[in-house]
Design an enzyme around this catalytic site. Structure first.
Site, short mmCIF file in Angstrom:
data_model
loop_
_atom_site.label_atom_id
_atom_site.label_comp_id
_atom_site.label_asym_id
_atom_site.label_seq_id
_atom_site.Cartn_x
_atom_site.Cartn_y
_atom_site.Cartn_z
CG ASP A 120 -0.96 24.13 -12.54
OD1 ASP A 120 0.25 24.20 -12.24
OD2 ASP A 120 -1.50 24.90 -13.37
NE ARG A 179 -2.57 28.80 -14.68
CZ ARG A 179 -1.94 29.23 -15.78
NH1 ARG A 179 -1.30 30.37 -15.77
NH2 ARG A 179 -1.96 28.50 -16.86
CB THR A 223 -2.37 20.60 -15.64
OG1 THR A 223 -1.85 21.65 -14.81
CG2 THR A 223 -3.50 19.91 -14.90
CG ASP A 241 -5.66 22.91 -11.94
OD1 ASP A 241 -5.49 22.15 -12.92
OD2 ASP A 241 -5.55 24.15 -12.02
CG ASP A 296 -8.06 24.68 -16.60
OD1 ASP A 296 -6.95 24.76 -17.15
OD2 ASP A 296 -8.42 25.43 -15.68
N GLY A 306 0.60 24.82 -21.17
CA GLY A 306 1.99 24.66 -20.72
C GLY A 306 2.47 23.24 -20.94
NE ARG A 320 0.63 29.31 -20.74
CZ ARG A 320 0.40 28.25 -19.96
NH1 ARG A 320 -0.76 27.64 -20.03
NH2 ARG A 320 1.32 27.82 -19.12
O1 F6P Z 1 -0.39 25.55 -15.69
C1 F6P Z 1 0.91 25.12 -15.62
C2 F6P Z 1 1.82 26.24 -15.21
O2 F6P Z 1 3.13 25.71 -15.17
C3 F6P Z 1 1.46 26.96 -13.92
O3 F6P Z 1 1.86 26.23 -12.78
C4 F6P Z 1 2.17 28.27 -14.09
O4 F6P Z 1 1.53 29.31 -13.38
C5 F6P Z 1 2.06 28.51 -15.56
O5 F6P Z 1 1.83 27.27 -16.18
C6 F6P Z 1 3.28 29.14 -16.17
O6 F6P Z 1 3.04 29.38 -17.50
P1 F6P Z 1 4.08 29.86 -18.58
O7 F6P Z 1 4.71 28.64 -19.16
O8 F6P Z 1 3.25 30.59 -19.56
O9 F6P Z 1 5.10 30.71 -17.89
#
Ligand code: F6P
Length: 347
Positions: free
Chosen positions: A127, A171, A125, A129, A103, A10, A72
């Site tokens: 997140d 997440r 990230t 994490d 990660d 992301g 991704r």
């Molecule tokens: O990992 C970063 C994140 O923004 C998370 O917080 C969220 O769950 C996910 O990516 C959303 O992903 P996407 O951009 O595929 O909707």
């Protein structure tokens, strides 16, 4: 020497600052730089690799997103994926790679390193994490978005005497909710690390009304599993496709929406939900994200130049420290109890 730069997973505000940092240091050292387009996808098939020049990284420091694009895509899910990625880099004359990601991206980088190709990571990230590091690109900006939203929601919540439920990203961890909620003065913060029942939420809201507080702000992290919100949430999860790293789109589970409906049913208090979603990932990075993305981007190039690989520069005790890639992905860093309990003071 020619280095490659890639952003994966992301997007997050500050990625361009890291690209600029890594590239500008490389130019300073007289290296050439290849930009890999769209994460690992740009190193599969026929590849998508372009030359980066001082001009192509000019003016990007304040920009959100990533000038390289991202995806991704997971090469480890492809037949001979790692071998093909390495072969493509070699065919493009790239001697070492700076992989900027969380990660998922860094697990691919670690596998490439195990296969003998020189890779250095940069932690990213929203997140927050990743293990060991005190800084991940994008987290500070995401928290700023949550805080601004809570400030705005306070005034309208107070005017209408409502309960406001705010769903945030993160997440499986509650960092964005916890830090954003604390800094924005949320009355209740619900995160995956510590379970709370619907009855406790209802009790909390009644107590506040009893104390004459006629509005409430609840922050809930998208990854929260509250049995009382099933089956709506579970059905949404079951219907979800997984991405190449095995993640479902947690936002589609709609915990915020489910919680606000249940609160209204149980209390009769007028309740509204705001899902902050990708607003938390967009826009210009904060100074903290810019500075640390810059420092770590520069450090990544320095490491490749020094012949170091399989490592990642991180922030530890306020300093740039170098650890192995495996260390930052060995576990998911979770919100500690001490921080969580702080929120109890302000409910
Ligand atoms: O990992 C970063 C994140 O923004 C998370 O917080 C969220 O769950 C996910 O990516 C959303 O992903 P996407 O951009 O595929 O909707």
């Amino acid at each position: 020497m020619r280095i490659g730069i890639l952003t994966g997973g992301g997007d997050a505000p500050g990625l361009n600052a890291a690209i600029r940092g890594a590239a500008r240091r490389a130019f300073q050292k007289g290296f050439q730089v290849s930009g890999i387009r769209n994460g690992w996808a740009g190193l599969l098939g026929r590849g998508d690799v372009e030359d980066l020049t001082p001009t192509s990284v000019r003016g990007i420091l304040p920009l959100g997103g990533t000038i390289l694009g991202t995806s991704r895509t997971n090469p480890m899910k492809e037949k001979d994926g790692i071998t093909r990625v390495v072969a493509l880099l070699q065919a493009n004359g790239v001697d070492g790679l700076v992989a900027i990601g969380g990660d998922d991206t860094l697990s691919v980088a670690a596998a490439m390193s195990d296969a003998g190709y020189p890779v250095v990571g940069v932690p990213k990230t929203i997140d927050n994490d990743l293990a060991v590091t005190e800084f991940c690109i994008g987290f500070d900006t995401a928290v700023g978005v949550v805080v601004e939203a809570l400030d705005r929601l306070h005034t309208t919540a107070s005017a209408h005497h409502r309960v406001m439920v705010v769903e945030v990203m993160g997440r499986d961890t509650g960092w964005v909710g916890m830090v954003g909620g604390l800094a924005g003065g949320a009355d209740l913060i619900i995160i995956p690390e510590f379970s709370v029942s619907l009855d406790q939420v209802v009790e909390h809201l009644h107590r506040r009304r009893g104390e004459g507080k006629d509005f409430s702000i609840i922050v809930i992290a998208e990854g929260v599993r509250m049995p009382e919100l099933e089956p709506a949430v579970a059905a949404a999860a079951a219907a979800e496709k997984r991405d190449a790293f095995g993640h479902i789109q947690l936002a589609k589970q709609g915990v915020g929406d489910a919680l606000s409906t249940r609160i209204e049913d149980k209390t009769g208090f007028e309740t509204r939900v705001t899902v902050l979603g990708h607003l938390q990932r967009g826009g210009s990075p904060t100074p903290v994200d810019r500075i640390w993305a810059t420092r770590l981007g520069v450090a990544a190039t320095d490491l490749l130049a020094a012949g170091r690989a399989g490592v990642i520069p991180i922030r530890q005790n306020g300093e740039v420290t170098i650890v192995s890639l495996r260390e930052v992905i060995k576990e998911t860093r979770r919100v500690p109890r001490e921080l969580y309990e702080l929120s109890g003071v302000f409910g």
